[in-house]
Design a protein around this motif. Structure first.
Motif, PDB file in Angstrom:
ATOM      1  N   GLY A 266     -24.696  -4.594 -37.131  1.00 52.44           N
ATOM      2  CA  GLY A 266     -24.861  -3.520 -36.164  1.00 52.44           C
ATOM      3  C   GLY A 266     -24.129  -3.716 -34.861  1.00 52.44           C
ATOM      4  N   PHE A 267     -23.030  -4.460 -34.882  1.00 56.25           N
ATOM      5  CA  PHE A 267     -22.214  -4.639 -33.693  1.00 56.25           C
ATOM      6  C   PHE A 267     -20.922  -3.840 -33.831  1.00 56.25           C
ATOM      7  N   ASP A 268     -20.410  -3.392 -32.707  1.00 48.94           N
ATOM      8  CA  ASP A 268     -19.102  -2.726 -32.671  1.00 48.94           C
ATOM      9  C   ASP A 268     -18.259  -3.485 -31.658  1.00 48.94           C
ATOM     10  N   ALA A 269     -17.795  -4.652 -32.045  1.00 47.43           N
ATOM     11  CA  ALA A 269     -17.134  -5.562 -31.117  1.00 47.43           C
ATOM     12  C   ALA A 269     -15.722  -5.089 -30.790  1.00 47.43           C
ATOM     13  N   ALA A 270     -15.250  -5.499 -29.642  1.00 48.33           N
ATOM     14  CA  ALA A 270     -13.844  -5.325 -29.285  1.00 48.33           C
ATOM     15  C   ALA A 270     -13.107  -6.598 -29.682  1.00 48.33           C
ATOM     16  N   VAL A 271     -11.912  -6.429 -30.244  1.00 49.63           N
ATOM     17  CA  VAL A 271     -11.156  -7.575 -30.757  1.00 49.63           C
ATOM     18  C   VAL A 271      -9.787  -7.618 -30.096  1.00 49.63           C
TER      19      VAL A 271
ATOM     20  N   LEU B   4     -15.746  -9.550 -28.513  1.00 47.15           N
ATOM     21  CA  LEU B   4     -16.828  -9.451 -27.542  1.00 47.15           C
ATOM     22  C   LEU B   4     -18.010  -8.712 -28.148  1.00 47.15           C
ATOM     23  N   LEU B   5     -19.197  -9.276 -27.940  1.00 46.25           N
ATOM     24  CA  LEU B   5     -20.438  -8.660 -28.375  1.00 46.25           C
ATOM     25  C   LEU B   5     -21.332  -8.437 -27.166  1.00 46.25           C
ATOM     26  N   ALA B   6     -22.035  -7.339 -27.144  1.00 43.09           N
ATOM     27  CA  ALA B   6     -22.985  -7.066 -26.061  1.00 43.09           C
ATOM     28  C   ALA B   6     -24.382  -6.888 -26.653  1.00 43.09           C
ATOM     29  N   PHE B   7     -25.357  -7.520 -26.043  1.00 42.07           N
ATOM     30  CA  PHE B   7     -26.749  -7.350 -26.462  1.00 42.07           C
ATOM     31  C   PHE B   7     -27.638  -7.610 -25.256  1.00 42.07           C
TER      32      PHE B   7
END
Length: 979
Positions: free
Chosen positions: A454-459, A471-474
């Motif tokens: 369920g992550f939509d990381a920037a690569v 990058l992951l945000a939580f």
């Protein structure tokens, strides 16, 4: 207490917020425990021991997702201090963590006991062998080191994206690499020698001819153990092969076990082990680098692909063509970067899967670059590129501005994406490497894994080397979110190690983040050797416990920091620290990042808690009063966070209604105030001529104690005399521009100088000489750029003057038909930009019709029409922060080059902190801000000292003991016909 002393309560956050689970507990409000503080103070002196709760909180956060409150912060000045700290730790059962820039992303510069600031007193670059080598102290930023080396056509091998802020010590300690370093240009490969302090206090200079003999004498057991470990590793062929294989791709996870293979003596082994040891083996006090050629011929392209995997598949082809850098940016990264100044706005509409490669070739000459471009053209011909928005060109360019724009977008990856994260979430930066040939496969697997969790990381990342960042945000305050992150990390680490045999940390180092997964990557045999190496070098476990090595399988979930919401201007901050080297108060009180960190801790606290109260008690001076308000932090921040604006807003909140009314009256009656100020300066000048400065300094100091040190200026010996009472006569008829002498130049005169004219006369004369005469309006007295009130947060006064000056300027310029030339860069900035938010709708329309021109830009435009009759030998420049905002530094250099045979821009040039009258309100701010630049200038002989803002010139007079003046005064003198 002074009559108008600001009240801390005015800055207390609004009531009703919920306390955060990771708030600093009430018991820590007194700061450092008394016994620890007393022991270190007796050892080092009180000025080197930071103990207040505000000190501990501001050092508790860095660019990583972790936050650990130290017991104390110490600021050593030399190796003797370092050795004393280590001895104290050994004798008292304490542990020590070294911190420099605080740009590390994995928590390796955070400690829970004694935290040692090794940035402040540890800067300096010495060029050796004509630039082939350089001796650099650990607190020096990579950008500062490269600025010095560039004069010799050289640069450092490591080139991290955080070069503006990260220090050489941190780069070496983490073996950080960057865009082009790969496995061949990193610190491990380009460091010639190191000087370091072992945990025992032993100092080792690996470049000394007798280094091994000295080490054997001082540390015989350590020497024997290192050689025994070397023999053990070399006897195990399978392990040796494994170690060699691990470093065929980028890898900073764990210790450099290949140091045992590459080094033949204990000193050589230690030299290799120290690189990438993350502060767990000792303190690196000096580094000698073998530098690399600076290839100045550059061609770059930003190429767009329909998907991440398509872009990754193209990478090997550019590697074969000789590209020095192939950088990848996925759609999330590209869309987030529109917040970065200069990035095309239409990137916001890029399709989801769009990915770009930034490809760059560098060469020593034109012919070599042309050959590279031909090879690149062949590669591009065979690619299926896309043009999803109008700004996309998919073409190579040599234009420096365009190339710089590409790199600005790429280097802003962490901050731009982090600034776009949902408010209140914590940012995690992951960094891994796989064999470059398997990059496309790894990208596809990473996308699948993100979707599962369920992550939509920037690569983004250094695709040429198989090195990607994402990058992951939580929300670290929500246990479910933390568990989701933990599950992702378990699967991710398994994926990288078992499917790709990759590196879990390619260049960001293990830190706390990957310590639990070290054995997963390296296996039990190699991991055990790392533990034994740590035991041999640091048997007491004094240095950085739980960094690199940690047996707790959930260590990476410990200390995750919450990010409470703060004022909107600062809320996007990810605490990266890019702003800190530009800040005038960096070595005095707090930095922009620390101002935000302190504010966030207030938000974590319960209403009225002892910690909140302790922070508020010092925030007024440490954060608000000693902020120059120059907003250079905004220039350094990739997403333009303006902490200076937040501090000015805080100043406004501290004002009482009566203070606001008084300030508005000063604006309303500014004509009278201006005349009175000029007379006061003239009278003070006469008085000091007769009795010296002592009387005025004493009188103003008493007034400051009675009224407020943030309102009543202190008289400084460097203050100039009054400006001429009358401005030079001019005619509106035939004028090419309206000339607006700033109020500061109508009040204060210029520096002493034989044969030079006052500034206003110089501008009028040189303009006429170039055939472009200017006109000075007769009714300008009583107007001002409004910066006086804007900088102090006086809203009503600022609004009144902003509208007054724009209305007047519109009339003077015949509705914008003539340009308005202003002779102080800060005032130009004020009228051109800073007044706009305070204008009425009607006056915003008038302002849009104005052309506001800084006097430096005007003067540079006159140069083709002027003849230079005399030149100074050498001119040293002080670009002001306003020039940086306006982009006028090239014009300052152009004018200076017309006036002098040699022009020098100091490597340590920065904001002087004088900031209008702030240097008279808090002279310690200017003293601190100009210390390095002043020392650099005092160490050389120059003929003339040039800037373009009178108050900044006064600040630099104070810093250097020299007389600075406007570059336009110098230009008038240089072009005045010889009679």
């Amino acid at each position: 207490m002074p009559l108008l002393e600001p009240k801390p309560e005015a800055l207390r956050p609004a009531a009703g917020r919920s306390p955060s689970p990771d708030r600093v507990p009430d018991g820590r409000a007194p700061g450092t425990p008394a016994s620890l503080r007393a022991g270190l103070t007796a050892l080092l002196g009180p000025e080197k021991v930071l103990w207040k709760i505000s000190d501990l909180v501001r050092y508790a956060s860095d660019a990583s997702p972790y936050r650990f409150l130290p017991q104390v912060v110490v600021v050593p000045e030399d190796i003797d201090d370092i050795s004393a700290i280590l001895s104290y730790a050994h004798g008292n059962g304490r542990d020590v963590v070294f911190r420099a820039a605080g740009t590390s992303l994995n928590g390796q510069a955070q400690g829970e006991d004694i935290l040692v600031d090794v940035r402040r007193h540890w800067t300096g670059v010495e060029v050796l062998d004509g630039g082939a080598r350089a001796r650099i102290r650990p607190g020096t930023t990579v950008m500062r080191a490269n600025a010095t080396l560039a004069r010799h056509g050289r640069l450092l091998g490591p080139d991290p994206a955080s070069a503006i802020a990260c220090t050489v010590g941190g780069v070496v300690a983490n073996n950080a690499s960057g865009m082009t370093a790969g496995t061949t240009r990193n610190s491990y490969r380009t460091v010639s020698s190191l000087t370091f302090v072992l945990p025992s206090g032993t100092v080792v200079d690996t470049g000394a001819p007798d280094a091994d003999g000295l080490l054997q004498q001082a540390e015989p057991v350590l020497c024997d153990t290192l050689l025994a470990l070397k023999a053990e590793i070399e006897a195990d062929e399978r392990l040796t092969a494994r170690i060699r294989a691990k470093y065929e791709i980028k890898n900073t996870n764990g210790y450099r076990l290949d140091a045992f293979l590459d080094g033949s003596t204990p000193v050589q082994i230690l030299r290799g082990l120290m690189i990438g040891s993350q502060g767990t083996f000792g303190f690196i006090s000096e580094v000698v680098f073998d530098t690399l050629p600076l290839d100045r011929h550059v061609s770059s392209a930003l190429l767009f692909f329909p998907s991440l995997t398509a872009a990754a598949a193209a990478v090997p082809r550019f590697n074969e063509a000789g590209a020095v850098a192939v950088e990848l940016m996925d759609g999330n990264t590209l869309r987030s970067s529109v917040k970065v100044q200069g990035v095309p706005a239409d990137w916001a509409g890029l399709p989801t899967g769009t990915t770009a490669l930034l490809v760059e070739f560098r060469a020593p000459d034109e012919a070599a670059l042309t050959a590279y471009e031909e090879a690149a053209g062949s590669v591009v011909t065979g690619l299926e590129l896309v043009v999803p928005v109008r700004s996309v060109t998919n073409a190579f360019t040599r234009d420096p501005g365009t190339v710089a724009g590409y790199w600005k977008a790429r280097k802003a990856f962490v901050t731009a994406v982090g600034g776009s994260r949902p408010s209140g979430t914590t940012l995690i930066t992951e960094d891994f490497a796989v064999p470059p040939s398997r990059l496309a496969e790894a990208c596809e697997a990473l996308l699948e894994l993100q979707e599962v969790h369920g992550f939509d990381a920037a690569v983004a990342g250094h695709a040429a080397h198989g090195n990607l960042h994402f990058l992951l945000a939580f929300d670290a305050a929500k246990p479910d979110d933390v568990e989701r992150y933990a599950a992702f990390m378990d699967d991710f680490c398994t994926l990288v190690t078992e499917r790709f045999d990759g590196s879990l940390k390619a260049e960001h180092a293990t830190g706390r983040n990957i310590a639990p997964f070290l054995e997963l990557e390296w296996g039990p045999r190699a991991t055990e050797l790392m533990w034994r190496t740590k035991q041999a070098i640091d048997p007491g476990g004094v240095l950085a416990p739980r960094v690199v090595l940690d047996r707790d399988p959930k260590a990476h979930l410990r200390g995750l920091k919450t990010i409470p919401k703060v004022e909107p201007v600062a809320d996007p901050c990810i605490e990266c620290g890019f702003c800190e080297p530009t800040c005038p108060s960096e070595d005095l009180t707090t930095t922009p990042r620390q101002r935000i960190v302190l504010r966030r801790e207030m938000m974590r606290q319960m209403d009225g808690s002892p910690v909140e109260t302790g922070l508020l008690d010092v925030y007024g001076y440490d954060a608000v009063d000693t902020c120059a308000g120059d907003s250079t932090c905004k220039l350094a921040c990739p997403v333009g966070i303006d902490t200076g604006a937040m501090m000015k807003d805080f100043r406004h909140h501290r004002h009482s209604p009566r203070e606001e009314r008084v300030a508005a009256l000063t604006a309303k009656h500014f004509r009278t105030l201006e005349a009175s100020a000029r007379l006061a300066v003239a009278a003070a000048d006469m008085l000091t001529d007769r009795v010296g400065d002592r009387l005025l300094r004493s009188a103003t100091r008493l007034a400051r104690k009675a009224v407020s040190p943030d309102l009543m200026p202190e008289w400084l010996p460097e203050m100039p005399g009054a400006a001429p009472r009358a401005l030079p006569p001019t005619s509106r008829s035939g004028a090419s521009a309206v000339y607006y002498p700033a109020c500061v130049n109508r009040i204060f005169g210029g520096p002493p100088g034989a044969g030079t004219l006052p500034l206003a006369d110089a501008v009028v004369s040189v303009s006429a000489r170039a055939g472009r005469p200017v006109w000075i309006p007769g009714d300008l007295r009583g107007t001002c750029c409004a910066t006086i009130w804007h900088s102090k947060g006086y809203l009503a006064a600022n609004t009144l003057m902003a509208n007054r000056v724009v209305e007047a300027a519109w009339g003077w310029t015949a509705g914008g038909k003539l340009p308005l030339v202003i002779d102080a860069s800060s005032c130009t900035l004020g009228v051109a930009r800073e007044v706009v938010p305070y204008l009425t709708e009607e006056n915003r329309e008038l302002h849009a019709e104005l052309t506001v021109v800084d006097s430096l830009v005007w003067a540079a435009g006159l140069l083709p029409s002027l003849t230079v009759f005399r030149k100074a030998g050498t001119a040293v420049l002080h670009p002001t922060c306003s020039m940086e905002h306006l982009g006028d530094v090239p014009q300052l250099r152009a004018v200076a080059e017309a006036c002098a045979e040699e022009v020098v821009l100091p490597d340590d040039a920065g904001c002087c902190g004088f900031a209008g009258d702030r240097g008279m309100l808090h002279k310690e701010l200017t003293d601190s801000a100009t210390a390095k630049e002043g020392a650099e200038i005092r160490g050389h002989d120059y003929d003339t000292f040039l800037s373009a803002n009178r108050m900044c010139e006064i600040g630099m007079d104070r810093a250097t003991g020299r007389h600075y003046r406007s570059a336009l005064i110098e230009l008038e003198w240089a072009t005045r016909p010889v009679l």
